[in-house]
Design an enzyme around this catalytic site. Structure first.
Site, mmCIF file in Angstrom:
data_model
loop_
_atom_site.group_PDB
_atom_site.id
_atom_site.type_symbol
_atom_site.label_atom_id
_atom_site.label_comp_id
_atom_site.label_asym_id
_atom_site.label_seq_id
_atom_site.Cartn_x
_atom_site.Cartn_y
_atom_site.Cartn_z
ATOM 1 N N ARG A 1 2.183 -5.709 10.517
ATOM 2 C CA ARG A 1 1.041 -5.237 9.756
ATOM 3 C C ARG A 1 1.330 -3.885 9.096
ATOM 4 N NH1 ARG A 1 -3.431 -6.227 6.751
ATOM 5 N NH2 ARG A 1 -5.124 -4.796 7.192
ATOM 6 N N SER B 1 -4.872 -11.537 -4.584
ATOM 7 C CA SER B 1 -3.662 -11.628 -3.773
ATOM 8 C C SER B 1 -3.390 -13.109 -3.438
ATOM 9 C CB SER B 1 -3.828 -10.771 -2.520
ATOM 10 O OG SER B 1 -2.580 -10.466 -1.952
ATOM 11 N N ASP C 1 -0.534 -1.336 -8.644
ATOM 12 C CA ASP C 1 -0.198 -2.404 -7.704
ATOM 13 C C ASP C 1 1.296 -2.698 -7.824
ATOM 14 O OD1 ASP C 1 0.125 -4.722 -6.228
ATOM 15 O OD2 ASP C 1 -1.514 -5.817 -7.186
ATOM 16 N N HIS D 1 -2.422 -2.232 -4.664
ATOM 17 C CA HIS D 1 -2.784 -3.648 -4.567
ATOM 18 C C HIS D 1 -4.201 -3.838 -4.028
ATOM 19 C CE1 HIS D 1 -2.304 -7.911 -4.039
ATOM 20 N NE2 HIS D 1 -2.525 -7.826 -2.747
ATOM 21 N N ASP D 2 -4.584 -3.038 -3.044
ATOM 22 C CA ASP D 2 -5.894 -3.200 -2.404
ATOM 23 C C ASP D 2 -7.068 -2.875 -3.329
ATOM 24 O OD1 ASP D 2 -5.278 -4.285 -0.005
ATOM 25 O OD2 ASP D 2 -5.628 -2.491 1.187
#
Lengths: 396, 396
Positions: free
Chosen positions: A238, A168, A335, A368-369
């Site tokens: 967040r 990232s 992602d 993505h994580d």
């Protein structure tokens, strides 16, 4: 993008019994004789970098691995977080005998400048006023973060990194490292990243910034002087960002429309109906305990400014002209934050620049994580690339 | 999801010179003798519906077209909005000689209950207290919205709709209409929609709700009593949602990383750097002028609750068992809010139920909002389907 993500989405979190390597929590401050030149034209001085190291630097200083962290991470990559007590965010990757083997490598993980874990940033004291910087901290860029890290390497007497690795925003720093200091990076592993922030990326960040700035407790950035913190705005920021870190499929798999602690809809606004609502609120609430709102503004802005081609005449390949660095680019199928297409733009540029580049797109539904989570193909890919690079580097 | 979207993304907005059909702005209130039974078990009384009509009802009342609006739209589908002065949100679709031809059809567009343009909702006066309902307004569902619309049709003496049409949340109402009142819907056009809200859909709505509730001017929903409005929170909610209405490709095409009114980065937090930031802020600021924050809570909650299969034994096809309604389902390739896969679930269920169903996936990069924009293939598809259904209905 925290280790907690894995815990909440049901993917195996770092095993709390996994041995944490011995960590040295260090800080270095560069005085008025060594200001940090910023892309904005300003100089930042003094400059403090908080960084952790693991393992031992070898005699010829050829075994250093730099881990660059993502937006909301920090230097506590493999040790328990001093504030939250949670295991390091990449403990599964970093430790004795692991992919980034602390028995073989000297691992350095610095908190980025602009951050809130001890490196120079908006929460630190402005020497000109004796009060926290707030918005008087200069706007910084990914290149500024990397330039500060290069000062740290000079301080440590390390000329060349064996490897720079990160996912990232960490991947952006890796790309910047390889571009700005090609002779100092033997191998580079940018993961789940982008060489330029897209309009959609910027849009999501802007929502987060507006949420923070809309919170009256933000006080134009001077909240520390007022004894407040814009926790509600930061939590909303967040939550919005967190959705982009997970795939639609993973959200379906883990939460679908499951209700929270009940069998029927509430027909009420008091409590969350769905587990996904409860999960997001939890993400927001726990985030504000460990992160600073102004740091969130500065770091998202740095990411939005990142466009490696733009500063190389509009041609990304120019950023890597003549590079001898060995690259391994990793992307993940689900992602949608930094999709494979963005990572392939990097690969195409590296190929055009004649670089030595491997590229692996990993099949996963974790979004993505995924780079933080249990992905055996990722582990195999990195282990193979690192072993090969280590052999070429003469590290046995 | 406004007509303004087209204007700002550069797609042709409704031509301001396009003739608006004559609109009748009507209101009907059902008294204590006709309470609205809600899914929550409560009764709502009195019930007011604000609705616009265009064209003339024919002698045998067989030419009525019901247009169901999306989350942030209203009954002003083809006339200038009384508050903003902007052209109707589907003026390009509704008018003399247009796809929904007001020379042939009697067009009805009601504001949903829970809305803020005159239908019963949280901004209206609670007869029990004499003050605005706020959060004392009962939580409503898509089925409740449709049940209220059925009362309106009874009031108008219309037994059977020639067509029910709508995109996004409008499509949910169309599906609910066809399921709950199959004999009253001759043809149905659900567009860019879903038969169940996904975890990701709920997640984005929850971010918006939390942004509103985090605004101190929300006052637990009683802001009208305090003479305030949570405009900052509502603007953030709108910004987050708006990103989901546009495709990544459309954002790239329209904004990419173009700077706002300048040649270089600002290195400052005062003004937006990128056009996409400025665009989003504009979307947020203009939205709060025409929309109510509590209505946003109620309507998003209604959408999140929507799961047509769940109330039919978990099998979506059961919702349409024995239907004689002719369906035309329309999806858009770049819609990631309600992607083609969600629309295909509807098609599969209709086929399993033995329904007469057409399905068209339209190639476009415009994302979810495509149903509001200039899409010639959509126009052709709807025109063909409506012409065929009209012939079958004996409307010449």
């Amino acid at each position: 993008m925290s280790a907690a993500t894995g815990a909440h989405t049901g993917t195996a979190p770092p095993d709390p019994h996994l041995e944490a390597p011995e960590a040295r929590l260090e800080t270095v401050t560069f005085g008025p004789d060594k200001p940090l030149r910023l892309d904005s034209g300003e100089n930042l001085s003094p400059v403090t970098l908080a960084y952790n190291t693991y393992g031992e630097l070898n005699a010829d200083k050829s075994n250093a691995v730099l881990i660059c962290h993502a937006l909301t991470m920090d230097q506590h990559v493999a040790n328990a977080h001093p504030q939250t007590g949670k295991p390091g965010w990449w403990l599964r990757m970093v430790g004795p005998g692991r992919t980034i083997d602390t028995d073989r490598f000297f691992v350095i993980c610095p908190n980025v400048i602009g951050g809130c874990q001890g490196s120079s940033g908006p929460t630190e004291t402005n020497p000109a006023t004796g009060k926290p910087y707030g918005l008087d901290f200069p706007v910084i860029t990914i290149a500024d973060m990397v330039r500060a890290q290069a000062m740290l390497l000079d301080h440590l007497g390390i000329e060349t990194l064996f490897c720079a690795i990160g996912g990232s925003m960490g991947g952006m720093q890796v790309l910047e490292w390889a571009s700005a200091y090609p002779e100092r990076v033997f191998s580079a592993i940018p993961m789940a990243t982008a060489a330029r922030h897209s309009a959609q990326n910027i849009a999501f960040h802007e929502v987060g910034r507006q949420a923070i700035m809309a919170d009256p407790d933000w006080h134009g950035g001077t909240y520390l002087d007022h004894g407040t913190r814009p926790t509600k705005g930061l939590a909303v920021a967040r939550m919005a960002a967190h959705i982009t870190y997970l795939s639609e499929t993973a959200l379906f798999r883990k939460f679908d429309r499951n209700l929270q602690d009940r069998d029927t809809l509430t027909y009420d606004f008091g409590a969350p109906d769905f587990q996904i609502e409860s999960y997001l609120r939890h993400q927001g609430m726990t985030f504000v305990d460990r992160f600073d709102a102004n740091s969130y503004l500065y770091i998202t802005r740095a990411m939005d400014y990142f466009d490696l081609a733009a500063v190389h005449g509009g041609v990304l390949a120019n950023a890597f002209k003549g590079t001898k660095t060995r690259f391994c680019v990793v992307s993940f199928t689900s992602d949608w934050h930094y999709p494979t297409a963005y990572n392939k733009q990097i690969v195409h540029a590296l190929i055009a620049a004649g670089a030595n580049v491997s590229f692996v797109e990993i099949e996963t539904d974790k979004g993505h994580d995924a780079f933080l989570l249990d992905e055996p193909v990722m582990d195999d890919t990195l282990a193979g690339f690192i072993a090969s690079a280590a052999r070429q580097r003469g590290l046995t």
